[in-house]
Design an enzyme around this catalytic site. Structure first.
Site, short mmCIF file in Angstrom:
data_model
loop_
_atom_site.label_atom_id
_atom_site.label_comp_id
_atom_site.label_asym_id
_atom_site.label_seq_id
_atom_site.Cartn_x
_atom_site.Cartn_y
_atom_site.Cartn_z
N GLU A 91 0.82 -1.21 0.00
CA GLU A 91 0.00 0.00 0.00
C GLU A 91 0.85 1.26 0.00
OE1 GLU A 91 -4.07 -1.65 1.98
OE2 GLU A 91 -2.85 -0.26 3.13
N CYS A 104 3.36 8.25 1.69
CA CYS A 104 3.86 7.20 2.59
C CYS A 104 4.10 5.94 1.76
CB CYS A 104 2.80 6.99 3.67
SG CYS A 104 3.22 5.71 4.85
N CYS A 111 6.41 -7.79 6.90
CA CYS A 111 7.56 -7.31 7.69
C CYS A 111 7.97 -8.39 8.66
CB CYS A 111 7.21 -6.03 8.44
SG CYS A 111 8.60 -5.37 9.40
N CYS A 115 6.24 -6.35 15.18
CA CYS A 115 5.82 -5.54 16.33
C CYS A 115 4.39 -5.94 16.72
CB CYS A 115 5.89 -4.06 16.01
SG CYS A 115 7.57 -3.54 15.64
N CYS A 118 1.23 -3.93 15.26
CA CYS A 118 1.26 -3.55 13.84
C CYS A 118 0.69 -4.68 12.99
CB CYS A 118 2.69 -3.22 13.42
SG CYS A 118 2.89 -3.00 11.64
N GLY A 167 6.54 -2.56 6.01
CA GLY A 167 7.92 -3.02 5.97
C GLY A 167 8.89 -2.19 6.77
N GLU A 168 10.06 -2.78 7.01
CA GLU A 168 11.15 -2.10 7.72
C GLU A 168 12.18 -1.69 6.67
OE1 GLU A 168 12.26 -0.88 10.75
OE2 GLU A 168 13.97 -0.45 9.48
N SER A 221 11.02 4.45 15.77
CA SER A 221 9.80 4.02 16.45
C SER A 221 10.16 3.54 17.85
CB SER A 221 9.15 2.89 15.65
OG SER A 221 8.76 3.40 14.39
N LEU A 222 9.87 4.35 18.84
CA LEU A 222 10.32 4.06 20.20
C LEU A 222 9.29 3.25 20.98
CD1 LEU A 222 13.04 4.90 21.23
CD2 LEU A 222 12.02 6.91 22.27
N ASN A 300 -3.99 2.63 15.94
CA ASN A 300 -5.08 2.26 15.03
C ASN A 300 -5.38 0.79 15.21
OD1 ASN A 300 -5.50 4.80 13.64
ND2 ASN A 300 -3.42 4.49 12.90
N CYS A 343 -1.91 4.61 9.86
CA CYS A 343 -0.71 3.84 10.22
C CYS A 343 -1.07 2.49 10.78
CB CYS A 343 0.05 4.52 11.34
SG CYS A 343 0.68 6.08 10.92
N1 SAH Z 1 8.98 -0.33 9.96
C1 SAH Z 1 9.16 1.06 10.17
C2 SAH Z 1 8.30 1.93 9.27
C3 SAH Z 1 6.90 1.48 9.01
S1 SAH Z 1 5.77 1.56 10.35
C4 SAH Z 1 8.94 1.41 11.63
O1 SAH Z 1 8.48 0.58 12.38
O2 SAH Z 1 9.30 2.52 12.00
C5 SAH Z 1 5.45 3.31 10.49
C6 SAH Z 1 4.96 3.75 11.86
O3 SAH Z 1 3.65 3.27 12.11
C7 SAH Z 1 5.83 3.21 12.98
O4 SAH Z 1 6.15 4.20 13.92
C8 SAH Z 1 4.95 2.16 13.58
O5 SAH Z 1 5.31 1.91 14.89
C9 SAH Z 1 3.59 2.77 13.42
N2 SAH Z 1 2.50 1.81 13.58
C10 SAH Z 1 2.51 0.51 13.26
N3 SAH Z 1 1.33 -0.06 13.56
C11 SAH Z 1 0.55 0.92 14.07
C12 SAH Z 1 -0.81 0.97 14.54
N4 SAH Z 1 -1.57 -0.10 14.52
N5 SAH Z 1 -1.27 2.14 14.98
C13 SAH Z 1 -0.49 3.24 14.96
N6 SAH Z 1 0.78 3.27 14.52
C14 SAH Z 1 1.29 2.11 14.09
FE1 SF4 Z 2 7.56 -3.85 10.78
FE2 SF4 Z 2 7.42 -1.24 11.41
FE3 SF4 Z 2 5.25 -2.85 11.60
FE4 SF4 Z 2 7.26 -3.11 13.32
S1 SF4 Z 2 5.92 -1.30 13.10
S2 SF4 Z 2 6.20 -4.78 12.28
S3 SF4 Z 2 9.01 -2.69 12.03
S4 SF4 Z 2 6.33 -2.29 9.74
#
Ligand code: SAH
Ligand code: SF4
Length: 374
Positions: A91, A104, A111, A115, A118, A167-168, A221-222, A300, A343
């Site tokens: 996407e 974006c 990925c 996480c 996610c 993806g990362e 992403s902390l 989300n 996101c």
């Molecule tokens: N993999 C990379 C970039 C893609 S994710 C990363 O993790 O940084 C982009 C952002 O969306 C990240 O900060 C991630 O933590 C956040 N994200 C992922 N799932 C989410 C969700 N369900 N709700 C809100 N933010 C989310």
């Molecule tokens: Fe991958 Fe980023 Fe989602 Fe973590 S938040 S699973 S690194 S896409």
């Protein structure tokens, strides 16, 4: 094999021209035609000799992604779902705001980081995208929207790129860097380094490499103020704990185009949103001495996550604590909610090829009881 010219940055195109016995400056012309003008066909390239156009047509193509669907949200957000073969989809989301247009992009189908919060992570990993597939998302969005919005030639629609889709990006480094170079190239999209952001879950060695190869704005992403919680939310933390990650962020600032790192923090109800955790976060970044801004992302939800979004008041109180400590903090507006473009909702139709999704759903997570929240 026919080469896809979307795969090449300027240097790559120059090498390709060399291999055809053509002058290297042809690479600049090609880059302009493809990325500035959106040409998909060599016949359009009127300042190239007919003989060269014919030669190129025999050995190369400009191969776009095929669109599975496109949705426009009431707030102007546009989401495309692209087919990348074998039942995988990725996407891309366009988010207009004032005089900016942020795109974006996805870097992988699925990925591998997994996480907890996610949906992409829950699907598991399918494959890396090629440079051409990363760039093709921008090529498609920019030129399609330019035509649709009747923009004057050369007037850009996409002003900012964030690698925050599926993806990362730093786990697909070899494809990422040429794609970033096309975005930055004056003959390509001409975006400034400050307006191209790579977001990572914390691949420490790759952060260091990016600072040398292609320093752009960095978001990390902390999501947690301590290792115990971050280990659960971002499994990569077990390999690169916070101290190591923050040290890499600090080093990155030496060559970064911006003088701060953006820390993303996904607000999860009862998990990482207490006042004590806000305080711990302040202490953490102070100790590490990293100049930073915070971007709080309301979670989300997606089916089977078992997690909930922090209530609005708690997000605002958390933001206020960070602000009071002198840390610039923004709360991300959720955009494109009505089309599932927010996101972490980028589930697409990527098949869950692994057991990762199931495993994650079974993973217990420590949710603080209300009484424990300070
Ligand atoms: N993999 C990379 C970039 C893609 S994710 C990363 O993790 O940084 C982009 C952002 O969306 C990240 O900060 C991630 O933590 C956040 N994200 C992922 N799932 C989410 C969700 N369900 N709700 C809100 N933010 C989310
Ligand atoms: Fe991958 Fe980023 Fe989602 Fe973590 S938040 S699973 S690194 S896409």
């Amino acid at each position: 094999m026919v080469a896809n010219l979307l795969d090449f940055d300027l240097e790559g195109l120059a090498a390709f021209c060399d291999s055809l016995g053509e002058k290297r400056f042809r690479a600049t012309q090609l880059l302009r035609w493809i990325h500035q003008k959106g040409a998909a066909d060599f016949a359009q390239m009127s300042d190239l000799a007919k003989s060269l156009r014919d030669k190129l047509a025999g050995v190369a193509e400009i191969r776009p992604l095929s669109v599975l669907s496109e949705h426009s949200s009431a707030d102007g957000t546009v989401k495309w779902l692209f087919d990348v073969g074998n039942g995988n989809a990725i996407e891309t989301v366009f988010i207009p705001q004032d005089d900016r247009g942020t795109l974006c992009l996805s870097s992988q189908a699925g990925c591998a980081i997994g996480c907890r919060f996610c949906s992409t992570g829950q699907q598991g990993f399918s494959r890396n995208l090629g440079s051409g597939e990363i760039v093709a998302q921008l090529w498609h969005a920019e030129h399609q929207l330019r035509r649709r919005l009747n923009r004057a030639p050369g007037e850009r629609v996409v002003t900012n790129v964030v690698m925050m889709g599926m993806g990362e990006p730093l786990q697909n480094y070899a494809a990422l860097v040429p794609a970033l170079r096309v975005m930055l190239d004056d003959h390509g999209y001409g975006l400034s380094r400050r307006r191209v952001t790579v977001s990572t879950s914390g691949m420490v060695k790759m952060i260091d490499r990016l600072s040398v190869d292609c320093p752009v704005a960095l978001a990390v992403s902390l999501h947690a103020p301590d290792d115990a919680l971050r280990d659960q939310l971002v499994p990569l933390n077990r390999k690169h704990p916070l101290e190591e990650l923050l040290a890499a962020c600090k080093r990155y600032l030496d060559s970064a185009p911006r003088d701060f790192i953006t820390f993303e923090y996904c607000m999860l109800d009862g998990v990482n949103d207490s006042p004590a955790q806000a305080e711990a976060l302040v202490q953490l970044v102070r100790r590490a001495g990293v100049a930073c801004k915070f971007n709080l992302i309301p979670f989300n939800p997606f089916p089977a996550s078992g997690l909930a979004r922090s209530p609005r008041e708690r997000v605002l109180a958390f933001a206020q604590r960070l602000q009071d400590a002198g840390l610039v903090t923004t709360v991300r507006k959720t955009r494109g909610d009505d089309i599932d473009a927010a996101c972490g909702q980028l589930a697409g139709e990527v098949q869950d090829r692994t057991r990762a999704g199931e495993r994650l759903r079974r993973m217990p997570i420590a949710v603080l009881e209300p009484a424990q929240r300070v």
